[in-house]
Write an enzyme that holds these catalytic residues in place. Sequence first.
Site, PDB file in Angstrom:
ATOM      1  N   GLN A   1      27.170  31.454  37.409  1.00 50.43           N
ATOM      2  CA  GLN A   1      27.425  32.267  38.594  1.00 50.43           C
ATOM      3  C   GLN A   1      26.149  32.988  39.039  1.00 50.43           C
ATOM      4  OE1 GLN A   1      31.358  33.764  36.483  1.00 50.43           O
ATOM      5  NE2 GLN A   1      31.084  34.915  38.366  1.00 50.43           N
TER       6      GLN A   1
ATOM      7  N   GLU B   1      38.932  39.243  43.414  1.00 49.70           N
ATOM      8  CA  GLU B   1      39.489  39.920  42.247  1.00 49.70           C
ATOM      9  C   GLU B   1      40.798  40.688  42.493  1.00 49.70           C
ATOM     10  OE1 GLU B   1      35.501  41.644  41.707  1.00 49.70           O
ATOM     11  OE2 GLU B   1      35.822  41.286  39.582  1.00 49.70           O
TER      12      GLU B   1
ATOM     13  N   PHE C   1      36.736  42.957  36.128  1.00 48.13           N
ATOM     14  CA  PHE C   1      35.563  43.617  35.546  1.00 48.13           C
ATOM     15  C   PHE C   1      35.908  45.014  35.017  1.00 48.13           C
ATOM     16  CE2 PHE C   1      30.971  44.953  35.882  1.00 48.13           C
ATOM     17  CZ  PHE C   1      30.382  43.820  35.354  1.00 48.13           C
TER      18      PHE C   1
ATOM     19  N   PHE D   1      35.151  32.899  36.869  1.00 51.19           N
ATOM     20  CA  PHE D   1      36.030  34.053  36.570  1.00 51.19           C
ATOM     21  C   PHE D   1      35.276  35.192  35.898  1.00 51.19           C
ATOM     22  CE2 PHE D   1      38.830  30.221  36.243  1.00 51.19           C
ATOM     23  CZ  PHE D   1      39.464  30.390  37.460  1.00 51.19           C
TER      24      PHE D   1
ATOM     25  N   THR E   1      28.926  47.874  41.409  1.00 52.58           N
ATOM     26  CA  THR E   1      28.768  49.311  41.191  1.00 52.58           C
ATOM     27  C   THR E   1      27.302  49.664  40.962  1.00 52.58           C
ATOM     28  OG1 THR E   1      29.230  49.060  38.846  1.00 52.58           O
ATOM     29  CG2 THR E   1      31.090  49.561  40.275  1.00 52.58           C
TER      30      THR E   1
ATOM     31  N   ALA F   1      31.887  40.218  41.638  1.00 51.56           N
ATOM     32  CA  ALA F   1      32.320  41.474  42.241  1.00 51.56           C
ATOM     33  C   ALA F   1      33.069  41.262  43.557  1.00 51.56           C
ATOM     34  CB  ALA F   1      31.128  42.416  42.438  1.00 51.56           C
TER      35      ALA F   1
ATOM     36  N   GLU G   1      28.905  34.866  34.676  1.00 51.58           N
ATOM     37  CA  GLU G   1      28.033  35.828  35.368  1.00 51.58           C
ATOM     38  C   GLU G   1      26.784  36.058  34.528  1.00 51.58           C
ATOM     39  OE1 GLU G   1      29.817  39.453  36.913  1.00 51.58           O
ATOM     40  OE2 GLU G   1      27.883  40.451  36.941  1.00 51.58           O
TER      41      GLU G   1
ATOM     42  N   ARG H   1      37.107  38.534  36.041  1.00 52.21           N
ATOM     43  CA  ARG H   1      37.859  38.891  37.260  1.00 52.21           C
ATOM     44  C   ARG H   1      38.516  40.276  37.170  1.00 52.21           C
ATOM     45  NH1 ARG H   1      41.692  34.268  39.980  1.00 52.21           N
ATOM     46  NH2 ARG H   1      41.458  34.908  42.150  1.00 52.21           N
TER      47      ARG H   1
ATOM     48  N   ARG I   1      33.326  50.293  35.722  1.00 51.22           N
ATOM     49  CA  ARG I   1      34.379  49.900  36.672  1.00 51.22           C
ATOM     50  C   ARG I   1      35.762  50.329  36.167  1.00 51.22           C
ATOM     51  NH1 ARG I   1      35.027  46.911  41.465  1.00 51.22           N
ATOM     52  NH2 ARG I   1      32.824  46.441  41.661  1.00 51.22           N
TER      53      ARG I   1
HETATM   54  N1  LUZ Z   1      29.541  42.352  38.147  1.00 57.78           N
HETATM   55  C1  LUZ Z   1      28.611  43.324  38.138  1.00 57.78           C
HETATM   56  C2  LUZ Z   1      30.764  42.571  38.634  1.00 57.78           C
HETATM   57  O1  LUZ Z   1      27.510  43.082  37.669  1.00 57.78           O
HETATM   58  N2  LUZ Z   1      28.885  44.497  38.684  1.00 57.78           N
HETATM   59  C3  LUZ Z   1      30.088  44.804  39.200  1.00 57.78           C
HETATM   60  O2  LUZ Z   1      30.300  45.910  39.687  1.00 57.78           O
HETATM   61  C4  LUZ Z   1      31.073  43.802  39.172  1.00 57.78           C
HETATM   62  N3  LUZ Z   1      32.294  44.029  39.638  1.00 57.78           N
HETATM   63  C5  LUZ Z   1      33.204  43.085  39.574  1.00 57.78           C
HETATM   64  C6  LUZ Z   1      32.886  41.867  39.037  1.00 57.78           C
HETATM   65  N4  LUZ Z   1      31.678  41.615  38.577  1.00 57.78           N
HETATM   66 MO1  MOS Z   2      33.002  38.589  38.217  1.00 58.27          MO
HETATM   67  S1  MOS Z   2      34.195  39.549  36.902  1.00 58.27           S
HETATM   68  O1  MOS Z   2      33.217  39.079  39.728  1.00 58.27           O
HETATM   69  O2  MOS Z   2      31.807  37.703  37.648  1.00 58.27           O
END
Ligand code: LUZ
Ligand code: MOS
Length: 754
Positions: A191, A707, A338, A222, A433, A502, A226, A336, A304
């Site tokens: 991602q 999400e 977070f 999901f 955030t 996010a 990331e 998903r 979060r």
């Molecule tokens: N990833 C992140 C996220 O690095 N920061 C966030 O605030 C976030 N929020 C939701 C999903 N992934």
């Molecule tokens: Mo996400 S939990 O938006 O990689």
Amino acid sequence: MRSIDIHDHVKGRSIYLDDIPLIQGTLFARVFTSNVAHGRIIKLDISKARDLEGVHKVLISSDITGINQIGGIIDDEPLMAENIVDFIGMPIALVLADSESIARKACKLIDCKIEAFEEITDPRIAYEKGALIIPSKKFILGDTESTWSSCSHIFEGKADINGQEHLYIETQGAYAQPVEGGKIKVYSSTQGPTAVQRAVAKVTGMEMHSIEVDVTRIGGGFGGKEDQANAWAALCALGTHITGRPVKYSLSREEDIYMTGKRHPYSADFKIGFDNKLKILAYEVTFFQNAGAAADLSPAVLERTLFHCTNAYFIPNVIAIAHCCKTNLPPNTAFRGFGGPQGMFVIECAIAIAAPKLNCKASDIQKANLITTGDVFPYGQLAESEAETSWQQFEDRFDLKKMQQDVDQFNKENIHLKKGLAVQPICFGISFTKTLMNQARSLVHIYTDGSVGITTGAVEMGQGVNTKIAQVAAHIFSLPIDKIRIYSTNTTRIANTSPSAASATADLNGKATLMACEAIKERLKKVVISIADTKEQNSDIEIRDGLVFLDSLETKITWQELISKAFEQRVSLSEHAHYATPDVHFDWSKGKGHPFSYHVYGTSVTQVTVDCIRGNYEIDFVKVVHDYGQSMNPMIDLGQIEGGIVQGIGWMTCEDVFYDEKGKLRSNALSTYKIPDIYAAPKEIDIIPLITDKENLAILQSKAVGEPPLMYGLGTYFAIENAIQSFNPTVPRRMNAPYTPEKVLLALYGSKDL
Ligand code: LUZ
Ligand code: MOS
């Protein structure tokens, strides 16, 4: 507008990592991992593996040419263990072989002895021992301490919530290839292409400009990709850097499940105080997050959780504390929501505990406390709320009273089948955030034949973002969608991208695309004016059916002629645009700011039928009023909502991540880790858009949809709990998700084993 990928998906022509044609000389990677959750390596002999026919090399941590470190937020995660192992599944050695099966055999020949230390798997125990990854975080609003005395009712309790396996259909993987001049090209199922590029640079010791990361699409993320795609890419690239050969690693499902982190389990304590009109006056909550063995994204996830600890409610006095607890499990990661869903679960538990004691339904409490526009969240941002409007439209649409009467009637008439109902409002903040992550870029080219090619930082993971980006360009240029192509996400075309996460990917990259297209259109406008013989500088140009319209009047100029003309006039047909979300900021030293560009709201109701002899259950329906803004693609958004709901239901019901006390994952295959199938999905999902026409910062007013819908799944837990209560009102309400059929059965008969 359908997903632009749909035909290739159906015909099996879409290219995932494992579909990339192999280059001759490719080596296949596999990691040898720790089978002990915490300990010290006292012997590591790779010679037998290295000597196996077909094995090219076996690398260990000391072979790393750069830095042995892949921590994203904190430098606390070695790529391969040096002396200490922190979790079962931690990589210790990397085998590079001529085939996957040889690599597998070689791993079995590695002789490794580990002296076991005491392991911690429980976050509360980690907290007691002071094993924290970062200093604890706190939000304060108002003054709870002085409020308790004015509360008519106070309830305290504990809530536990388990993790969740991502189970993206495509497992993790990477394919690194040497490029002339010592550069490396990495295909990665990620991602976050830039995160991969950064990790590869760090581990190999190369500069980022020598590493190209390319992602055509991935088969689901999901959140699991990331950050956690980095390791496999770094391992492959290290292999390429050292051997000069292409290196591929596509994890088996079994490897993926036991080596990668999951959604964070949380344990929490809460205290909630009400006045005598069901208003929540004060709320105190302490979260113990099970972070696993390294930070990964846990600190951000923890934040979060705090941001969502009051869900869609306004509570004037709040103290929320969160501990990021270090345990000997694979580092848990983005998933998903977070951390938001865990925060929301706990306040819903508090409400569910309070309701029967206040002689009302949870929905009465929920409704009495919905946040309204102008109320302040505990983190200082003022709400622009749709909580009440979505609840109101929900009541207009669905007859909640009648539903409850039907359930009560059914429960009166049936002894061994009980129905339960639960309403679930949601509120989810959109934006990373971490403020700096809220930026994106888009590169738009119009070729001389009039076709358009676009690259952004967005990764297509099945969520349909490429379709939305194509729609943006089609909209600005008034072109048919087949004139637009979206290219792979590539770090040489778009640099320094935030991960696709996010829920913000379409907003961020869509807005950058919008800006790029607008800039080109501005230049094309001048070209039209120069050839159409008009003096009007403020004319509106539009292309309809391939013809240029000037102030709604048809010119004889076709799109293609316009583009040729622009090229002839040496007008740039390309644009690279940068978008940064305006007005977002947050000050952690104060715990206050404006972290989100907007919130997404909605209200759902879930009905379940519990079989009180067997403990299993069916989900009769989920009905939702959801705040889309103005959906730019209702079909894609509907898919996201349905998928989110079912994934949320899975988390609350059948999906039970189970590590034993030694830190070994026992739910390590789909035989022991049950995800919802078509039979477990709700019999009916009814999704009604909340109609509003307010301005927002979403792309084309189409609010983020990735999400938020997952959190409608929370209602399932409380619907099951309510059904159990109508079967056996003497059992204490238990707040320990998921409600697997086994746990339901134990609860129905008041078992002490829960
Ligand atoms: N990833 C992140 C996220 O690095 N920061 C966030 O605030 C976030 N929020 C939701 C999903 N992934
Ligand atoms: Mo996400 S939990 O938006 O990689």
